[in-house]
Design an enzyme around this catalytic site. Structure first.
Site, PDB file in Angstrom:
ATOM      1  N   GLU A 183      -5.430   3.032  -2.640  1.00  0.00           N
ATOM      2  CA  GLU A 183      -4.161   4.325  -2.387  1.00  0.00           C
ATOM      3  C   GLU A 183      -3.576   4.385  -3.897  1.00  0.00           C
ATOM      4  OE1 GLU A 183      -1.436   6.655  -2.697  1.00  0.00           O
ATOM      5  OE2 GLU A 183      -0.120   4.741  -1.888  1.00  0.00           O
TER       6      GLU A 183
ATOM      7  N   CYS B  68       4.576   7.949  -3.976  1.00  0.00           N
ATOM      8  CA  CYS B  68       3.354   8.728  -4.177  1.00  0.00           C
ATOM      9  C   CYS B  68       3.036   9.812  -3.582  1.00  0.00           C
ATOM     10  CB  CYS B  68       2.041   7.914  -4.126  1.00  0.00           C
ATOM     11  SG  CYS B  68       2.133   6.873  -2.308  1.00  0.00           S
TER      12      CYS B  68
ATOM     13  N   GLY C 200      -1.256   2.513  -9.473  1.00  0.00           N
ATOM     14  CA  GLY C 200      -1.505   3.820 -10.268  1.00  0.00           C
ATOM     15  C   GLY C 200      -2.884   3.995 -10.467  1.00  0.00           C
TER      16      GLY C 200
END
Length: 472
Positions: free
Chosen positions: A232, A266, A210
């Site tokens: 990421e 994501c 996150g």
């Protein structure tokens, strides 16, 4: 999770899967120092031997495919068919990483007049890998395999939502013959993660997860420029549908983009951008009809569901709270996300039109898709770029010229045409720009940050010719 114990739970049933001891600061300190000691010998292990261990790991994963997929399905709630694809990806990562290491981090030499110019790569040392819950083995493995191949030692902290998958990862590597302490698993939540990230024995952190946690790691390493950091951090992906004749096919691509893995990728589409008027209306009608037919349920049910639950009740509550905010902003619900079964994190997919509502640039990690309308393609592009994130973006269109405009204008690290936004290849870069992170984690370019380049000029014997003069 208590201060000393962590219970892994099935998101669909709420039942306990396993109970783990949480690593405290002292045990994390011991793990990091043990990894440092193991690194010295592992880095000197011939590359061929390191690769042989990695290939045995891939063979072990293939041999235990059903067992691995079953645990992934139980701990994440994703359908068994999807868990099997994750297990396959874990094994496939090895061959991809070996090829990437050859092509992006191998050795090169170039003859010179009186020496040889050499380029080689050295491991950083001890790297922390902090993994996500949505692909608890595949995405973490995308860091671990290239790091180990390069000669690093790794301390891996899986998500506190999926500790059993993390423990299994360590077991699989041990079964392949990886020496002790070259890969160490530590269990815990935020406190364990902070103790790991700040440890002096680390040479870098490879993180998938996150935005808030990623930014906290970035701040923690702000005064340590010598440490490698690969992040990421997710996205707020736009999916533009424009000038497409096959509306039903477009609807299927939208569903695959927004709702696969219960919207917990994501790269999932969060923002659907459609034309104003009848064309946009027709697309929404086809989409809602398809949504109403989706099979949603537990990971092992028959017929197999398209999607299962989100990771836990807290995640479900966050999705529903975001939906409430959108409705309060003036959004028009087309399909409301709702809890489908008591004591379960199973949600129905949500769809809400927000054309006249304020823009909220946030990643809603679940099955909730917002719709916005645009008067023309320029306006659609502007909406697509109205985000600080930049991981994935997609265009569904029959017009290749529009795609060329989209490709050159949209700000994202992954740009897909007539494919789901969730589509990605491990043999290609994976990562984004802006708030979506740095580097290209968990895929082909992971070789870039797993080792650093070293240049040298080499001669087998001293060159005794002395200059007759000095440069002025």
């Amino acid at each position: 999770m208590s201060a000393s114990r962590l219970i892994s739970r099935d998101p669909y049933t709420g039942e306990a899967i396993a109970d783990f001891a949480v690593n405290d600061a002292r045990s994390i300190d011991a793990a990091c120092h043990s990894a440092r000691a193991a690194f010295a010998e592992w880095a000197m292990t011939p590359l061929a031997e390191r690769r042989a261990i990695a290939l045995r790991f891939a063979e072990t994963v293939r041999a235990r495919r059903e067992e691995i997929a079953t645990l992934i399905a139980r701990e994440t709630g994703k359908p068994m068919w999807e868990a099997l694809t994750e297990a396959d990806s874990v094994a496939a990562k090895v061959a991809i990483s070996i090829r990437a290491q050859d092509e992006r981090a191998g050795e090169r030499s170039e003859p010179m007049a009186d020496a040889t110019a050499r380029l080689a790569h050295r491991p950083h040392g001890v790297l922390a890998v902090i993994g996500p819950f949505n692909f608890p083995m595949h995405l973490a493995n995308g860091h671990i395999v290239p790091a180990l191949l390069a000669g690093n030692a790794v301390v891996f902290k899986p998500s506190e939502k999926t500790p059993a998958c993390g423990q299994l990862m360590g077991e699989l590597w041990r079964a392949a013959g990886l020496p002790d302490h070259v890969l160490t698993i530590v269990i815990g939540g935020g406190e364990a993660g902070e103790a790991l990230v700040r440890h002096e024995a680390l040479d870098g952190v490879l993180f998938t997860g996150g935005v808030q946690a990623g930014r906290a790691i970035h701040r923690a390493l702000a005064d340590a420029p010598h440490k490698i950091l690969a992040l990421e951090l997710g996205g707020n992906a736009p999916l533009v549908v424009w000038d497409v004749a096959d509306i039903e096919a477009a609807a299927h691509l939208i569903v695959q983009s927004a709702y696969v893995t219960a919207g917990q990728r994501c790269t999932c589409a969060r923002r659907l951008i459609l034309p104003e008027g009848a064309r946009g209306d027709a697309l929404l009608e086809a989409l809602t009809m398809l949504m109403d037919r989706l099979v949603i349920g537990g990971p092992f049910q028959s017929p197999a569901p398209f999607m299962g639950p989100v990771i836990d009740a807290h995640a479900a509550a966050q999705v529903l709270a975001a939906q409430d905010r959108m409705t309060a902003d003036g959004g028009r619900p087309l399909r409301l996300a709702a809890v489908r079964e008591a004591r379960s994190a199973l949600l129905s997919p949500g769809l809400i039109e927000l054309t006249d509502a304020p823009l909220r640039d946030e990643e809603i990690f679940g099955p909730l898709l917002q719709v916005r309308r645009a008067a023309d393609f320029d306006a659609a592009l502007a909406l697509a770029n109205a985000t600080r994130f930049g991981l994935a973006a997609g265009l569904i269109s029959d017009d290749e010229a529009l795609y060329r405009r989209f490709w050159t204008s949209v700000r994202a690290g992954i740009v897909n045409w007539n494919r789901p936004t969730t589509g990605a290849s491990s043999a290609a870069p994976f990562g984004g720009v802006g708030g979506s992170g740095n580097h290209r984690p968990s895929a082909y370019y992971a070789a870039d940050y797993s080792a650093y380049p070293v240049a040298g000029l080499e001669s087998p014997s001293p060159v005794y010719r002395l200059p007759i003069g000095l440069n002025p």
